[in-house]
Structures are given as C-alpha cells and as structure tokens.
Write an enzyme that holds these catalytic residues in place. Structure first.
Site, short mmCIF file in Angstrom:
data_model
loop_
_atom_site.label_atom_id
_atom_site.label_comp_id
_atom_site.label_asym_id
_atom_site.label_seq_id
_atom_site.Cartn_x
_atom_site.Cartn_y
_atom_site.Cartn_z
N HIS A 98 0.82 -1.22 0.00
CA HIS A 98 0.00 0.00 0.00
C HIS A 98 0.85 1.27 0.00
CE1 HIS A 98 -3.74 -2.28 1.76
NE2 HIS A 98 -3.52 -2.54 0.49
N LEU B 138 -6.24 -9.24 17.57
CA LEU B 138 -6.88 -9.16 18.89
C LEU B 138 -8.19 -9.93 18.89
CD1 LEU B 138 -6.43 -5.46 20.07
CD2 LEU B 138 -5.06 -7.47 20.63
N CYS C 140 6.03 12.47 -7.46
CA CYS C 140 5.56 13.66 -8.18
C CYS C 140 4.27 13.33 -8.92
CB CYS C 140 6.62 14.16 -9.16
SG CYS C 140 6.05 15.60 -10.08
#
Ligand code: APR
Length: 239
Positions: free
Chosen positions: A112, A207, A120
């Site tokens: 990503h 988690l 640019c």
C-alpha cells in the site's frame, strides 16, 4: 511423491504496529473514526482538496519520528535472517505504510506504499525523505520542478504494488501467517484463503477474529508483541 519445498509468506497489517503507538484504521480510536476515507484516501480527494489530504499524511509522516519497532517487528526480522541462512524462501508483505519493519531490519514489500516516499503527481519521480514535515507546505518535485508531490500511498481505487510477486509467492507457499489485520480490505484480505487453497498451513494473529478467518486457520488471539515472538520460534521449528 516428493514433498513440496517449504516456503513462508507473512502478511502484516496495522495491528503489528499498534504496540509501537501507530494508530490502526478500524475500531475504537482508529484513523477512520475521525475521517471519511473518501475525504483523505482516494485520488478524487487529492484532486478536490489536496491541502486536506496533504495535511493528513504530513501528520502521519511526522508521527513516524516518535515511534520505534516493537518485539513483533524484531522477531520477524530475526525470522528472515534465520530462514535466509537455511535457504528457505520467505516473503514479508505489509499493508502498513509506516517504516517499522524496515527499521527492524526486514526486507518488506509495502503493497500500500510508504509514508517515507513521495511521488511527483506530474512526472512520477519518487523521493524518500522525512525532512519536510510542515503540514501546511507542499514539497516541490526535485526532478521536474512541479510545485507539488503526493504521498506514495496506494489509495482506495488504486492498484496495490507488487501483486504479481505476491501472488506467485502465495501460490507456492507451504506456510502462511497473517498478523494484525482485520481482513476486510481486498486484495490483501484474500491472501489467507489463496494460500490455504494452495495447500499452505495457515496461522492468524489478531486481537479479535478477523472477517476472513476460517476454522482451518490456527488462530492466536492477543497482542502481536506477545504472540509473534513465540509463533516465530514455532515456525523456525517447522521450517
Ligand atoms: N496486536 C495484534 N493485532 C492487533 C493489535 C495488536 N496489538 N491491535 C489491533 N490489532 C488487530 C485488530 O484486532 C484488527 O484485526 O489489528 C487489526 C487492525 O485492523 P485495521 O485497523 O482494519 O487495519 P488493517 O487490516 O491493516 O487495514 C487494512 O485498510 O484502510 C486501509 O489501507 C489501509 O492498509 C490498510 C487496510
């Protein structure tokens, strides 16, 4: 029949950096709680309101200066070194745009993009830097002189980087591990099932159970700093 040559692919998400103090995206206090994705993380947002988008990423670039790799990043770097010594193919892929795997010593594919890299918007030249961090000032392009570079981040609606290389590794791997990702953003969320269908044994740390978890995956609930070092030891015994 000859046994497949062992190889490992590890995918990480925001959860691996959570214990370093980098905000995750979803869940209590997550980055997307305070922002609409469409306002800060799409090409259209950049075209419509570049100041808002630039400020959002400049603050995140600046925050990198105050965080350090944690025990999970370090354990994965150690895993890479040990597997290299054994000649076992290993690929670490991250959805994270922070530089904590890199700083821990891993070679990692940032599918990503990366906060330390700017691109640019006119000529495409890339520059790695964490010096110009003023939220209200654009960074000009050193190559073509254009007034404004953009973050080299893969926004929603853009194609992730390194997909060919990642898919090749996934289709050939015998072991796959997913760490700290909620399993909702594709294509990364599909890697787990791709590896499983290719015959790999699969582990998941997070988690709470991610969206893409399957009963065949070995799920290790808990914080990455607690779970990953032990999982790395286990993988080193397997591989
Ligand atoms: N240890 C392990 N896992 C954790 C920890 C921790 N300390 N803290 C949080 N997690 C888990 C959460 O349970 C959740 O499953 O990490 C996951 C974080 O999920 P998200 O915030 O959705 O992050 P991620 O899956 O990496 O997001 C994917 O979405 O917005 C986009 O491009 C962005 O790369 C990002 C992508």
């Amino acid at each position: 029949m000859a046994r497949a040559r062992k190889s490992l692919v590890v995918l990480t998400g925001a959860g691996v950096s959570a214990d370093s103090g980098v905000q995750t995206f979803r869940g209590g206090g997550g980055l997307w709680e305070g922002h609409r994705v469409e306002d800060v993380a799409t090409p259209l947002a950049w075209a419509r309101d570049p100041r808002l988008v630039w400020r959002f990423y400049q603050l995140r670039r600046r925050a990198l200066r105050s965080v350090e790799p944690n025990a999970a990043h370090r354990a994965l770097a150690q895993l890479e070194r040990e597997l290299a010594a054994r000649g076992v193919p290993f690929l670490l892929v991250t959805q994270n745009v922070d530089d904590l795997h890199d700083r821990a010593g891993s070679s990692v594919l940032h599918m990503h993009g990366e906060l330390v890299q700017l691109r640019c918007e006119r000529c495409g030249a890339k520059v790695r830097e964490l010096e110009h961090l003023e939220p209200e000032e654009y960074v000009p392009c050193a190559a073509c002189g254009h007034a404004r570079v953009r973050p080299d981040i893969v926004w929603f609606g853009e194609l992730p980087y390194f997909m060919d290389e990642i898919e090749r590794a996934l289709l050939g791997c015998t072991h796959f591990v997913s760490i700290g990702t909620s399993g909702v953003v594709y294509p990364a969320a599909g890697f787990l099932s791709l590896a499983r269908h290719a015959g790999a044994r699969t582990w998941v740390n997070s988690l709470e159970a991610p969206e893409n978890l399957d009963p065949r995956d070995e799920f290790r609930a808990g914080r990455a700093i607690d779970v990953v070092p032990a999982l790395v030891d286990e993988l080193l015994r397997e591989l």
